[in-house]
Design a protein around this motif. Structure first.
Motif, mmCIF file in Angstrom:
data_model
loop_
_atom_site.group_PDB
_atom_site.id
_atom_site.type_symbol
_atom_site.label_atom_id
_atom_site.label_comp_id
_atom_site.label_asym_id
_atom_site.label_seq_id
_atom_site.Cartn_x
_atom_site.Cartn_y
_atom_site.Cartn_z
ATOM 1 N N PHE A 71 12.732 57.544 30.314
ATOM 2 C CA PHE A 71 11.350 57.543 29.832
ATOM 3 C C PHE A 71 11.242 58.443 28.610
ATOM 4 O O PHE A 71 11.625 59.611 28.651
ATOM 5 C CB PHE A 71 10.398 58.033 30.916
ATOM 6 N N THR A 72 10.747 57.888 27.525
ATOM 7 C CA THR A 72 10.604 58.637 26.277
ATOM 8 C C THR A 72 9.137 58.723 25.881
ATOM 9 O O THR A 72 8.525 57.706 25.535
ATOM 10 C CB THR A 72 11.387 57.964 25.134
ATOM 11 N N PRO A 73 8.527 59.909 25.954
ATOM 12 C CA PRO A 73 7.136 60.040 25.522
ATOM 13 C C PRO A 73 7.013 59.906 24.011
ATOM 14 O O PRO A 73 7.951 60.237 23.274
ATOM 15 C CB PRO A 73 6.751 61.443 25.991
ATOM 16 N N VAL A 74 5.889 59.409 23.543
ATOM 17 C CA VAL A 74 5.648 59.277 22.103
ATOM 18 C C VAL A 74 4.350 59.987 21.746
ATOM 19 O O VAL A 74 3.543 60.309 22.620
ATOM 20 C CB VAL A 74 5.579 57.793 21.674
ATOM 21 N N THR A 75 4.153 60.205 20.452
ATOM 22 C CA THR A 75 2.998 60.985 20.024
ATOM 23 C C THR A 75 1.762 60.142 19.727
ATOM 24 O O THR A 75 0.653 60.666 19.712
ATOM 25 C CB THR A 75 3.344 61.792 18.758
ATOM 26 N N ASP A 76 1.948 58.852 19.474
ATOM 27 C CA ASP A 76 0.776 58.021 19.190
ATOM 28 C C ASP A 76 0.999 56.580 19.646
ATOM 29 O O ASP A 76 2.113 56.169 19.956
ATOM 30 C CB ASP A 76 0.398 58.068 17.706
ATOM 31 N N TYR A 77 -0.079 55.830 19.678
ATOM 32 C CA TYR A 77 -0.045 54.454 20.184
ATOM 33 C C TYR A 77 0.837 53.559 19.313
ATOM 34 O O TYR A 77 1.584 52.718 19.813
ATOM 35 C CB TYR A 77 -1.467 53.877 20.219
ATOM 36 N N ALA A 78 0.749 53.744 18.006
ATOM 37 C CA ALA A 78 1.499 52.897 17.084
ATOM 38 C C ALA A 78 2.997 53.002 17.306
ATOM 39 O O ALA A 78 3.735 52.028 17.124
ATOM 40 C CB ALA A 78 1.148 53.253 15.637
ATOM 41 N N ALA A 79 3.464 54.172 17.724
ATOM 42 C CA ALA A 79 4.897 54.381 17.929
ATOM 43 C C ALA A 79 5.436 53.496 19.049
ATOM 44 O O ALA A 79 6.572 53.022 18.985
ATOM 45 C CB ALA A 79 5.170 55.848 18.239
ATOM 46 N N VAL A 80 4.628 53.266 20.085
ATOM 47 C CA VAL A 80 5.068 52.400 21.193
ATOM 48 C C VAL A 80 5.199 50.961 20.710
ATOM 49 O O VAL A 80 6.183 50.275 20.999
ATOM 50 C CB VAL A 80 4.080 52.478 22.378
ATOM 51 N N VAL A 81 4.205 50.505 19.963
ATOM 52 C CA VAL A 81 4.228 49.140 19.423
ATOM 53 C C VAL A 81 5.446 48.945 18.525
ATOM 54 O O VAL A 81 6.192 47.958 18.655
ATOM 55 C CB VAL A 81 2.931 48.847 18.643
ATOM 56 N N GLU A 82 5.673 49.883 17.631
ATOM 57 C CA GLU A 82 6.783 49.776 16.686
ATOM 58 C C GLU A 82 8.131 49.832 17.411
ATOM 59 O O GLU A 82 9.071 49.121 17.048
ATOM 60 C CB GLU A 82 6.694 50.889 15.639
ATOM 61 N N SER A 83 8.223 50.659 18.432
ATOM 62 C CA SER A 83 9.477 50.780 19.177
ATOM 63 C C SER A 83 9.804 49.511 19.954
ATOM 64 O O SER A 83 10.972 49.136 20.085
ATOM 65 C CB SER A 83 9.420 51.986 20.123
ATOM 66 N N LEU A 84 8.782 48.837 20.470
ATOM 67 C CA LEU A 84 9.012 47.539 21.118
ATOM 68 C C LEU A 84 9.490 46.523 20.086
ATOM 69 O O LEU A 84 10.431 45.760 20.329
ATOM 70 C CB LEU A 84 7.725 47.028 21.764
ATOM 71 N N ALA A 85 8.833 46.519 18.921
ATOM 72 C CA ALA A 85 9.160 45.542 17.881
ATOM 73 C C ALA A 85 10.559 45.743 17.318
ATOM 74 O O ALA A 85 11.235 44.773 16.955
ATOM 75 C CB ALA A 85 8.125 45.611 16.758
ATOM 76 N N THR A 86 11.010 46.985 17.255
ATOM 77 C CA THR A 86 12.331 47.278 16.689
ATOM 78 C C THR A 86 13.409 47.416 17.776
ATOM 79 O O THR A 86 14.495 47.899 17.514
ATOM 80 C CB THR A 86 12.279 48.560 15.834
ATOM 81 N N LYS A 87 13.066 47.011 18.986
ATOM 82 C CA LYS A 87 14.009 46.957 20.118
ATOM 83 C C LYS A 87 14.544 48.327 20.526
ATOM 84 O O LYS A 87 15.636 48.435 21.067
ATOM 85 C CB LYS A 87 15.159 46.000 19.811
#
Length: 294
Positions: A71-87
């Motif tokens: 589990f990797t916490p992120v600092t903002d919502y956009a980071a989760v979206v981008e991380s899914l998109a970039t695999k």
């Protein structure tokens, strides 16, 4: 063959055997290493709270899939979206609006697999500590706090319903602030940084139950209509066998099982149910209506 030649030949054979053994040992160690399931969540609460909530669930998913959950916490919502998109992520806990953003960012390949039963009838609570605020109409001229800009329940849907009621936050409120998270919104209102605010019902109920907010001082004065919200989403090119294992694992959670109930209580879930992209068509329409999507 001379003694020297024979010796060199024997040494080459030993070296080759050692190299082969080393390669096989390395391969065996790699084969025994479990695949990693990379998980994250939108930061709608404090990072320590997210870690506390997801640790038991991660252990359960590891057992169900045979994969090591990270589990990797992120600092903002956009980071989760981008991380899914970039695999960089395999599985993510998203809000309804964040899922819509992920769907768009991944050209429709992100797949919502399950949601809590509560997420099919989700609501947001408008709160205040100001006795003069009794209805949404009383918000005119007041300072107001949303959660994070990409939050479904802390921003998008409350904003949508305010607009439906004829209230434009930027025009009708004195100021508009973004606290960044639901628990932070309560802190804003309790400290007088905002005269009113909005957060999701689940977090509000948890804060009241754990006595982290005094409802005699900070109170709910309005509740939104229901809408679809949170879900667990996987990246679209994840192995279908893993997707099935994850889906089955969530759906198998049974509150009659004490161990299951403990982790479900942390998720504030009575049960998990299947979900689908179509459930979030209304969220996407609301985002477009609010000018947050083109």
């Amino acid at each position: 063959m001379t003694h020297s030649t024979a010796r060199r030949s024997a040494l080459r054979g030993l070296s080759l055997a050692a190299l082969t053994l080393s390669s096989l040992t390395s391969f065996s160690a790699h084969a025994d290493t479990p695949a990693v399931l990379r998980v994250s969540a939108i930061p709608d609460e404090a990072p320590t709270e997210l870690q506390r909530k997801f640790k038991p669930l991660g252990e359960y998913l590891s057992q169900a899939t045979g994969m090591k959950e990270v589990f990797t916490p992120v600092t903002d919502y956009a980071a989760v979206v981008e991380s899914l998109a970039t695999k960089k992520l395999d599985l993510a806990w998203l809000g309804g609006f964040t899922y819509v953003q992920a769907k768009i960012r991944t050209n429709g390949t992100a797949i919502p697999i399950v949601q809590r039963a509560e997420d099919a009838v989700f609501t947001s609570k408008f709160i205040t500590a100001d006795p003069s605020i009794q209805t949404l109409a009383d918000l005119k001229g007041k300072t107001f706090a949303f959660g994070a800009p990409s939050s479904t329940s802390g921003s998008l849907m409350p904003r949508y319903f305010l607009l439906q009621d004829g209230l434009n936050p930027e025009k009708d409120f004195k100021t508009v602030a973004y606290s960044g998270a639901h628990d932070a919104t309560v802190a804003f209102v309790a400290a007088g940084k905002a005269e009113a605010g909005v957060l999701n019902t689940s977090v509000w109920d948890k804060l009241v139950e754990t006595k982290k907010v005094d409802p005699s001082k900070v109170r709910v004065f309005a509740t939104t209509p229901t809408y679809f919200d949170y879900n667990w989403t996987v990246r679209g090119d994840l192995d279908p066998a893993i997707i099935k294992k994850l889906t089955d694992a969530f759906l198998a959670l049974d509150p009659a099982n004490p161990e299951h109930k403990a982790l479900m209580d942390l998720q504030r879930a009575s049960k998990f149910i299947p979900t689908k992209p179509e459930n979030y068509a209304g969220t996407e329409a609301a985002a477009k209506s609010a000018g947050l999507l083109k």
